[in-house]
Design an enzyme around this catalytic site. Structure first.
Site, PDB file in Angstrom:
ATOM      1  N   GLN A  87       0.849  -1.203   0.000  1.00 23.50           N
ATOM      2  CA  GLN A  87       0.000   0.000   0.000  1.00 23.50           C
ATOM      3  C   GLN A  87       0.878   1.245   0.000  1.00 23.50           C
ATOM      4  O   GLN A  87       1.785   1.383   0.823  1.00 23.50           O
ATOM      5  CB  GLN A  87      -0.925   0.077   1.211  1.00 23.50           C
ATOM      6  CG  GLN A  87      -1.901   1.251   1.019  1.00 23.50           C
ATOM      7  CD  GLN A  87      -2.696   1.638   2.252  1.00 23.50           C
ATOM      8  OE1 GLN A  87      -2.152   1.975   3.283  1.00 23.50           O
ATOM      9  NE2 GLN A  87      -4.018   1.597   2.127  1.00 23.50           N
ATOM     10  N   CYS A 116      -6.982   7.285   4.517  1.00 23.45           N
ATOM     11  CA  CYS A 116      -6.398   7.666   5.804  1.00 23.45           C
ATOM     12  C   CYS A 116      -6.544   9.174   6.036  1.00 23.45           C
ATOM     13  O   CYS A 116      -6.070   9.976   5.235  1.00 23.45           O
ATOM     14  CB  CYS A 116      -4.931   7.251   5.848  1.00 23.45           C
ATOM     15  SG  CYS A 116      -4.239   7.473   7.482  1.00 23.45           S
ATOM     16  N   LYS A 155      -8.100   1.895  -1.406  1.00 20.18           N
ATOM     17  CA  LYS A 155      -8.871   1.807  -0.167  1.00 20.18           C
ATOM     18  C   LYS A 155      -9.427   3.198   0.113  1.00 20.18           C
ATOM     19  O   LYS A 155      -8.670   4.161   0.206  1.00 20.18           O
ATOM     20  CB  LYS A 155      -7.960   1.345   0.966  1.00 20.18           C
ATOM     21  CG  LYS A 155      -8.623   1.289   2.326  1.00 20.18           C
ATOM     22  CD  LYS A 155      -7.740   0.504   3.307  1.00 20.18           C
ATOM     23  CE  LYS A 155      -8.289   0.525   4.718  1.00 20.18           C
ATOM     24  NZ  LYS A 155      -7.952   1.767   5.427  1.00 20.18           N
ATOM     25  N   HIS A 183     -13.731   1.505   3.714  1.00 17.78           N
ATOM     26  CA  HIS A 183     -13.880   1.717   5.163  1.00 17.78           C
ATOM     27  C   HIS A 183     -15.178   2.524   5.308  1.00 17.78           C
ATOM     28  O   HIS A 183     -15.246   3.668   4.863  1.00 17.78           O
ATOM     29  CB  HIS A 183     -12.659   2.487   5.696  1.00 17.78           C
ATOM     30  CG  HIS A 183     -12.737   2.770   7.162  1.00 17.78           C
ATOM     31  ND1 HIS A 183     -11.776   3.480   7.833  1.00 17.78           N
ATOM     32  CD2 HIS A 183     -13.664   2.422   8.086  1.00 17.78           C
ATOM     33  CE1 HIS A 183     -12.112   3.573   9.113  1.00 17.78           C
ATOM     34  NE2 HIS A 183     -13.246   2.936   9.277  1.00 17.78           N
ATOM     35  N   ARG A 243      -8.086  -3.221  13.504  1.00 20.54           N
ATOM     36  CA  ARG A 243      -7.827  -3.201  14.951  1.00 20.54           C
ATOM     37  C   ARG A 243      -7.999  -4.576  15.615  1.00 20.54           C
ATOM     38  O   ARG A 243      -7.185  -4.952  16.471  1.00 20.54           O
ATOM     39  CB  ARG A 243      -8.722  -2.171  15.634  1.00 20.54           C
ATOM     40  CG  ARG A 243      -8.277  -0.730  15.353  1.00 20.54           C
ATOM     41  CD  ARG A 243      -9.360   0.244  15.708  1.00 20.54           C
ATOM     42  NE  ARG A 243     -10.564  -0.009  14.932  1.00 20.54           N
ATOM     43  CZ  ARG A 243     -11.806   0.290  15.310  1.00 20.54           C
ATOM     44  NH1 ARG A 243     -12.008   0.871  16.469  1.00 20.54           N
ATOM     45  NH2 ARG A 243     -12.844   0.023  14.524  1.00 20.54           N
TER      46      ARG A 243
HETATM   47  C1  LIG Z   1      -2.725   1.598  14.042  1.00 20.94           C
HETATM   48  C2  LIG Z   1      -3.480   1.829  12.768  1.00 20.94           C
HETATM   49  C3  LIG Z   1      -2.784   2.188  11.645  1.00 20.94           C
HETATM   50  C4  LIG Z   1      -3.472   2.378  10.435  1.00 20.94           C
HETATM   51  N1  LIG Z   1      -2.749   2.635   9.282  1.00 20.94           N
HETATM   52  C5  LIG Z   1      -3.393   2.646   8.083  1.00 20.94           C
HETATM   53  C6  LIG Z   1      -2.652   2.681   6.873  1.00 20.94           C
HETATM   54  O1  LIG Z   1      -1.428   2.676   6.854  1.00 20.94           O
HETATM   55  N2  LIG Z   1      -3.347   2.706   5.709  1.00 20.94           N
HETATM   56  C7  LIG Z   1      -4.717   2.670   5.669  1.00 20.94           C
HETATM   57  O2  LIG Z   1      -5.285   2.673   4.572  1.00 20.94           O
HETATM   58  N3  LIG Z   1      -5.427   2.604   6.809  1.00 20.94           N
HETATM   59  C8  LIG Z   1      -4.809   2.565   7.991  1.00 20.94           C
HETATM   60  N4  LIG Z   1      -5.529   2.409   9.154  1.00 20.94           N
HETATM   61  C9  LIG Z   1      -6.988   2.229   9.054  1.00 20.94           C
HETATM   62  C10 LIG Z   1      -7.338   0.748   9.000  1.00 20.94           C
HETATM   63  O3  LIG Z   1      -6.782   0.103   7.891  1.00 20.94           O
HETATM   64  C11 LIG Z   1      -8.868   0.560   8.960  1.00 20.94           C
HETATM   65  O4  LIG Z   1      -9.375   1.218   7.850  1.00 20.94           O
HETATM   66  C12 LIG Z   1      -9.580   1.089  10.193  1.00 20.94           C
HETATM   67  O5  LIG Z   1      -8.895   0.792  11.383  1.00 20.94           O
HETATM   68  C13 LIG Z   1     -10.979   0.478  10.281  1.00 20.94           C
HETATM   69  O6  LIG Z   1     -10.934  -0.927  10.302  1.00 20.94           O
HETATM   70  P1  LIG Z   1     -11.156  -1.752  11.662  1.00 20.94           P
HETATM   71  O7  LIG Z   1     -12.520  -1.379  12.151  1.00 20.94           O
HETATM   72  O8  LIG Z   1     -11.049  -3.175  11.294  1.00 20.94           O
HETATM   73  O9  LIG Z   1     -10.116  -1.291  12.633  1.00 20.94           O
HETATM   74  C14 LIG Z   1      -4.882   2.249  10.380  1.00 20.94           C
HETATM   75  C15 LIG Z   1      -5.568   1.902  11.543  1.00 20.94           C
HETATM   76  C16 LIG Z   1      -4.883   1.688  12.725  1.00 20.94           C
HETATM   77  C17 LIG Z   1      -5.662   1.287  13.932  1.00 20.94           C
END
Ligand SMILES: Cc1cc2nc3c(=O)[nH]c(=O)nc-3n(C[C@H](O)[C@H](O)[C@H](O)COP(=O)(O)O)c2cc1C
EC number: 1.3.1.91
Length: 492
Positions: A87, A116, A155, A183, A243
């Site tokens: 990514q 993000c 994404k 998301h 998460r």
């Molecule tokens: C610690 C952390 C780092 C993340 N880094 C990225 C990232 O590098 N790229 C991205 O597209 N989303 C990133 N996200 C978002 C997650 O990929 C995801 O979209 C978001 O946490 C919702 O999914 P979940 O409900 O399963 O946590 C990050 C989330 C967390 C918690």
């Protein structure tokens, strides 16, 4: 490393989401062990990647993308090669393509982060900032789709209105991407806001490409069976978990969650085996420990200032010592290997003299091996060297055979370009004759002189256009790129 399948299926998959600092190699391998089908690396910024050099790490058996300050920005290995998605954070189509080309032989897919909302991502127009610039999204994605051999995905987050979201995703789908991760939150929404399964569902029902549902951790996904429920609630093809996997990567295990202590130890073993930086290891372990950070083990982890201390906190001191010893032994063996021992010329049954050599930074770009060889042939009144190059369809790498005085020479290592492959073949010839080959520090006065005397003349001979035959790449085992009778020698 060579990936056999150029297309990755995004249907019905369990996916480890991209997560900054969390999605490094040990976490990805652990997620695969527990049953994830696809694993995303953390978002890596295009400009940073473009400064990196690809290095094969023989001690760890990894491929490393190393920054000028020697930091490993992206480390990957064969085990995940067909399942890891790279990514990137980007706001520029050309830069994005350059990064894709840099990593494409080592990963299974390329993803662009458009979701993000954090400043490190949105500054410079990357991440969720792209959502308000559909023209740029289209440019980046279509450039990637046309220019890389790997499937391209993106994404996104949802927009304030469903109508706008649907028109954006339709436009995105038309770029030819392989799948889209959604998301189900808006740009300004935080994890405590509910995820919109309805919005993801509407997208999944509108598009033909696989939709990957994301945003379900905590509220919807707490254990393995919840993943399928979330998929059904969103009518998506696949589910991406962030998460819940960061807290306990065994979320992907059909049989149910494993005890955290066991999971953390498994994580630490990978971290030590792959020489993960201890600060990153510590960060990920802290995310797993969460409310147990005040426990005696949590306190030991908090105090740890090295991988060894982390291991000791988890009763893995002996494992650390054993692994460190093993890696030291491998390092010592590699250091002890003299170039001569590795690159001993050997004539095989085909009569071609072969060595494992590459034209790399050890050589001067001004006085190349091809120039040295041509010069030597002229001096010895031999016919000009003749280069014949083939391209392997599987990975598009090149290999060249040079013929000098009816003897053929070839490097056993395949190269990224025809130019490099020819230089490597020339090195084999020169080295097996014990001739100077243009290594830095080596003197070749006659060549310098020739260059100075005729600066406009290409000392390697006339240039010819490099020609690949795309239509034939998939049909023939090898694609001949023309015999070098006219000495197709390019300067470097
Ligand atoms: C610690 C952390 C780092 C993340 N880094 C990225 C990232 O590098 N790229 C991205 O597209 N989303 C990133 N996200 C978002 C997650 O990929 C995801 O979209 C978001 O946490 C919702 O999914 P979940 O409900 O399963 O946590 C990050 C989330 C967390 C918690």
């Amino acid at each position: 490393m060579i990936v056999n399948s150029l297309s990755l299926c995004y249907h019905n998959k369990l996916i480890l989401a991209p997560m900054v600092r969390v999605g490094t190699l040990p976490m990805r391998l652990l997620a695969l062990d527990y049953g994830a089908d696809i694993v995303y690396c953390e978002e890596l910024i295009d400009l940073k990647m473009l400064q990196c050099k690809r290095v094969v790490n023989e001690v760890l058996s990894t491929v490393d993308f190393v920054a000028p300050d020697d930091r490993v920005v992206f480390r990957t290995c064969e085990r995940e090669q067909s399942r890891v998605i790279f990514q990137m954070g980007t706001s520029d189509a050309e830069r994005a393509l350059a990064v894709a080309r840099l990593v494409e032989n080592d990963v299974a897919g390329i993803d662009v982060n458009m979701g993000c909302p954090k400043e490190y991502s949105t500054k410079g127009g990357m991440g969720a900032a792209l959502l308000s610039d559909p023209d740029k999204i289209e440019k980046i994605l279509s450039t990637l789709v046309k220019g890389t051999r790997r499937p391209v995905t993106c994404k996104i987050r949802i927009l304030p209105s469903l109508e706008d979201t649907l028109s954006l995703v339709k436009r995105i789908e038309r770029t030819g991407i392989a799948a889209i991760a959604v998301h189900g939150r808006k740009r300004e929404e935080r994890p405590q806001h509910p995820v919109s399964c309805e919005a993801i569902k509407a997208i999944a029902e509108t598009l033909s490409i696989p939709v990957i549902a994301n945003g379900g951790s905590h509220d919807h996904i707490q254990e393995y069976l919840d993943i399928e429920d979330f998929r059904q609630a969103t009518a998506a093809s696949s589910v991406m978990v962030a998460r819940a996997a960061m807290w306990n990567p065994s979320i992907f295990l059909k049989e149910g969650l494993r005890p955290l202590e066991e999971v953390m130890k498994k994580y630490i073993r990978y971290a030590v085996q792959y020489d993960n930086h201890y600060t990153n290891t510590k960060y990920c372990l802290c995310q797993m420990l969460r409310e147990q950070l005040e426990s005696p083990q949590g306190k030991l982890l908090h105090a740890a200032q090295s991988s060894q201390e982390i291991c000791e906190a988890f009763g893995l001191g002996a494992f650390y010592e054993e692994t460190a010893r093993e890696l030291d032994t491998r390092r010592a063996k590699l250091l002890a290997r003299t170039p001569e021992a590795v690159e001993e010329p050997a004539e095989d049954t085909s009569g071609i003299i072969k060595m494992a050599v590459k034209f790399d930074r050890a050589y001067s770009p001004q006085v190349t091996p091809k120039m040295c060889l041509l010069e030597w042939c002229r001096r010895e009144k031999l016919a000009q060297p003749v280069y014949e190059t083939v391209q392997r369809p599987l990975d598009r790498l090149f290999c060249s055979v040079v013929t000098v005085a009816e003897q053929k020479y070839q490097s056993t290592l395949w190269d990224k370009s025809k130019k490099l492959a020819e230089q490597a073949a020339a090195i084999v010839c020169l080295r097996s004759q014990g001739l100077p080959e243009g290594r830095l520090g080596e003197e070749s006065p006659s060549l310098h002189k020739r260059k100075r005397e005729a600066p406009d003349q290409d000392p390697e001979g006339p240039r010819v256009q490099e020609s690949a035959v795309p239509g034939e790449l998939c049909k023939k085992p090898f694609v001949a790129l023309g015999s070098g009778k006219d000495s197709p020698l390019e300067g470097w």
